[in-house]
Scaffold this active site. Structure first.
Site, PDB file in Angstrom:
ATOM      1  N   ASP A   1      41.034  34.608  26.900  1.00 50.78           N
ATOM      2  CA  ASP A   1      40.175  35.646  27.438  1.00 50.78           C
ATOM      3  C   ASP A   1      40.858  36.993  27.192  1.00 50.78           C
ATOM      4  OD1 ASP A   1      38.013  36.617  29.268  1.00 50.78           O
ATOM      5  OD2 ASP A   1      38.027  34.512  29.865  1.00 50.78           O
TER       6      ASP A   1
ATOM      7  N   ASP B   1      35.713  40.059  27.726  1.00 50.97           N
ATOM      8  CA  ASP B   1      35.037  40.292  29.001  1.00 50.97           C
ATOM      9  C   ASP B   1      34.238  41.602  28.998  1.00 50.97           C
ATOM     10  OD1 ASP B   1      35.159  39.149  31.839  1.00 50.97           O
ATOM     11  OD2 ASP B   1      35.727  41.233  32.254  1.00 50.97           O
TER      12      ASP B   1
ATOM     13  N   GLU C   1      31.290  38.627  25.963  1.00 49.74           N
ATOM     14  CA  GLU C   1      30.463  38.542  27.170  1.00 49.74           C
ATOM     15  C   GLU C   1      29.532  39.741  27.184  1.00 49.74           C
ATOM     16  OE1 GLU C   1      30.667  37.959  31.982  1.00 49.74           O
ATOM     17  OE2 GLU C   1      31.898  39.480  31.037  1.00 49.74           O
TER      18      GLU C   1
ATOM     19  N   HIS D   1      32.251  29.940  34.669  1.00 43.73           N
ATOM     20  CA  HIS D   1      32.918  30.150  35.951  1.00 43.73           C
ATOM     21  C   HIS D   1      32.210  31.169  36.837  1.00 43.73           C
ATOM     22  CE1 HIS D   1      34.095  33.326  33.319  1.00 43.73           C
ATOM     23  NE2 HIS D   1      34.558  34.005  34.334  1.00 43.73           N
ATOM     24  N   ASP D   2      31.153  31.788  36.337  1.00 44.70           N
ATOM     25  CA  ASP D   2      30.384  32.748  37.132  1.00 44.70           C
ATOM     26  C   ASP D   2      29.014  32.193  37.532  1.00 44.70           C
ATOM     27  OD1 ASP D   2      32.364  34.709  36.830  1.00 44.70           O
ATOM     28  OD2 ASP D   2      31.455  35.480  34.988  1.00 44.70           O
TER      29      ASP D   2
HETATM   30  C1  NOJ Z   1      33.123  38.714  33.951  1.00 46.51           C
HETATM   31  C2  NOJ Z   1      33.947  37.519  34.295  1.00 46.51           C
HETATM   32  O1  NOJ Z   1      33.371  36.378  33.732  1.00 46.51           O
HETATM   33  C3  NOJ Z   1      34.006  37.459  35.799  1.00 46.51           C
HETATM   34  O2  NOJ Z   1      34.543  36.247  36.274  1.00 46.51           O
HETATM   35  C4  NOJ Z   1      34.778  38.640  36.271  1.00 46.51           C
HETATM   36  O3  NOJ Z   1      34.818  38.651  37.678  1.00 46.51           O
HETATM   37  C5  NOJ Z   1      34.136  39.933  35.752  1.00 46.51           C
HETATM   38  N1  NOJ Z   1      33.816  39.873  34.373  1.00 46.51           N
HETATM   39  C6  NOJ Z   1      35.055  41.098  35.959  1.00 46.51           C
HETATM   40  O4  NOJ Z   1      36.091  41.021  35.029  1.00 46.51           O
END
Ligand code: NOJ
Ligand code: CA
Length: 527
Positions: free
Chosen positions: A100, A205, A264, A328-329
């Site tokens: 990441d 990210d 992302e 993970h989100d």
């Molecule tokens: C996206 C990430 O996937 C998430 O887990 C994170 O909290 C936010 N970006 C902030 O970096």
């Protein structure tokens, strides 16, 4: 058609949330030696590329997405030696390692930010975004991404210097100022540091937040939700200038052979935006801008077909598709209940790189974490739940703590771990794990499933999704019954009979002639 030949086109990417994969030193938190220990499992499953969520030094206020040193491993996870060993052992097993990269913001405890905050005249003041307030309030009306009601300001006031700093995500994650060339160089060096260590690529990210409107103009609409706000925002994010910076990151990554950049991008990105992130000539040029649509789509045949047809066509021959169901989100694929098997079969048989989130191959549940055990400070707007539900420890076996740790883990285990675990499913030929493994192997050994064309069929029962993958005369048909009734699906003509090779129920191996009958919620791959 140009045939895809790159490893990131032909492989499944498996995402590991490192805190929750395998603990080896008994502190209840997963670590790098734990991933090393489980490489044989990944190899057995047929995985050839792994993306690991952040492992860098961090105060862990956002569990690693708040980096305080980009070129050190957090002691919780191990050290650089552990990392080098992991890369070495992964490569020996033909497994690529993707890290990441968090360029939009650092932790508020990063020495760069501490220095920047120390005074208005600090040489690093301009490494972050500092502004004076306006009319007794923040500099403008931009809003924080984490606030469910999109009411919170993006600006955080610093008493000592009397100015505000900008933080798109949360006050503990101040945004870097990417318009400052020193920041750019420092962050490109971070990429080089890991590329030199043999990393095969990065998942980047929040790429669409990197640049801000140079004039910091107010957004001029009233949003109804966070996703609505983030899609429509013109000044706070979605800036054309970001494309330029992403492109330069990509140039650094692409200066090393065989690397991949995954981005992302907005969850609700339009197809045009996705093309722009990928376009190697006029856009950012990244190989895989995430296609998140299925992380919030229903398993409903008609709307799925409509989206996949449009997305596949828009990718055409010059942009490679990809599909995500969870991460993970976002909630795990088990959210689909009886249709979870179909969801897995879908992404493992579409044209494009599938991303699998650890544990989804077992159909691990989204865990209802009691308030006193919750760790994640933020709520997912759509579900009003924290992201803890999809971050619970991997369920390896039926022993105490599921073989994940020797002690109580940082997040509670799912109560079903004694039944839902790798060991139990390995010995059950009808398990979820058996289906994932079979589909991954079939995909790898069947060019039609990797490089083949995609065409969805019409004149089929309403609640079914049926598509053909084809390459040099080899045909594979995928028929998914998204309903709770039996369906009879007509099959296209073929020189020999069709054979059901995989069923989501893992109990069929039979030849069929003009039709295939699918039980409720059954998916089938026919060769
Ligand atoms: C996206 C990430 O996937 C998430 O887990 C994170 O909290 C936010 N970006 C902030 O970096
Ligand atoms: Ca540990």
């Amino acid at each position: 058609m140009k045939q895809p030949t790159q490893w990131w086109q032909n492989n499944v990417v498996y995402q590991i949330y490192p805190r929750s994969f395998q603990d080896t030193n008994g502190d209840g938190i997963g670590d790098l030696p734990g991933i090393l220990q489980r490489l044989d499992y990944l190899q057995w499953l047929g995985i050839e590329a792994v993306w690991i969520s952040p492992i860098y030094e961090s105060p862990m206020e956002d569990f690693g997405y708040d980096v305080s040193n980009y070129t050190e491993i957090d002691p919780l996870f191990g050290n650089l030696e552990d990392f080098d060993q992991l890369i070495h052992e992964a490569h020996r097993r033909n497994i690529k390692i993707i890290l990441d990269y968090v360029p939009n913001h650092t932790s508020h405890k990063h020495p760069w930010f501490l220095e920047s905050k120390s005074s208005r005249t600090s040489p690093k003041r301009d490494w972050y975004i500092w502004r004076d307030g306006k009319e007794g309030g923040p500099p403008n009306n931009w809003r924080s991404v984490t606030n469910t009601t999109v009411a919170g300001s993006i600006w955080e006031f610093d008493e000592a210097s009397g100015q505000y700093y900008l933080c798109n995500f949360s006050p503990i994650q101040p945004d870097l100022n990417w318009e400052n060339p020193e920041v750019q160089e420092a962050m490109f060096d971070v990429l080089r540091f890991w590329l030199d260590r043999g990393v095969d690529g990065f998942r980047v990210d929040m790429v669409d937040f990197i640049s801000k409107d140079p004039e910091f103009r107010d957004e001029d609409f009233e949003p109804t939700s966070t996703s609505d706000y983030l899609t429509q925002a013109k000044y706070q994010c979605n800036r054309p200038e970001s494309i330029h910076h992403i492109r330069r990151m990509h140039d650094v990554i692409a200066s090393y052979p065989n690397r991949v950049m995954i981005g992302e991008v907005p969850y609700h990105a339009t197809l045009e935006q996705l093309r722009n992130f990928a376009d190697p000539v006029n856009g950012a040029g990244m190989e895989l801008p995430f296609n998140f649509r299925l992380t919030y789509a229903e398993m409903e045949a008609k709307s799925l077909k409509e989206f996949i047809d449009r997305y596949d066509a828009s990718c055409g021959n010059d942009m490679w598709p990809n599909y995500n169901l969870s991460n993970h989100d976002r909630a795990r694929t088990s959210r689909y209940g009886d249709l979870a098997g179909i969801a897995g079969m879908l992404i493992l048989t579409l044209r494009g790189t599938p991303f699998i989130y650890y544990g989804d191959e077992l159909n691990m549940p989204n865990v209802d974490v009691p308030p006193e055990r919750q760790q994640d400070p933020w709520l997912v707007p759509e579900t009003n739940r924290t992201r803890d539900e999809c971050r619970t420890p991997m369920q390896w076996d039926a022993n105490a703590f599921a073989g994940f740790s020797k002690t109580e883990p940082w997040l509670p285990l799912s109560p079903d771990f004694q039944k839902v675990n790798v060991e139990a499913q390995k010995s059950n030929p009808q398990s979820f794990l058996a289906m994932y493994r079979k589909l991954i192997a079939l995909r790898k050994n069947t060019p039609a499933l990797t490089v083949g064309s995609y065409e969805s069929l019409s004149n089929i029962p309403e609640s079914s999704l049926v598509y053909l993958r084809e390459h040099e005369g080899e045909q594979v048909l995928i028929a998914l019954n998204c309903s709770d009734e039996e369906l009879i699906v007509p099959l296209p003509p073929k020189q020999s009979d069709w054979r059901v090779n995989v069923s989501t129920h893992m109990d069929r191996d039979e030849t069929v002639a003009n039709t295939v009958t699918l039980r409720p919620h059954e998916g089938a791959v026919l060769l």
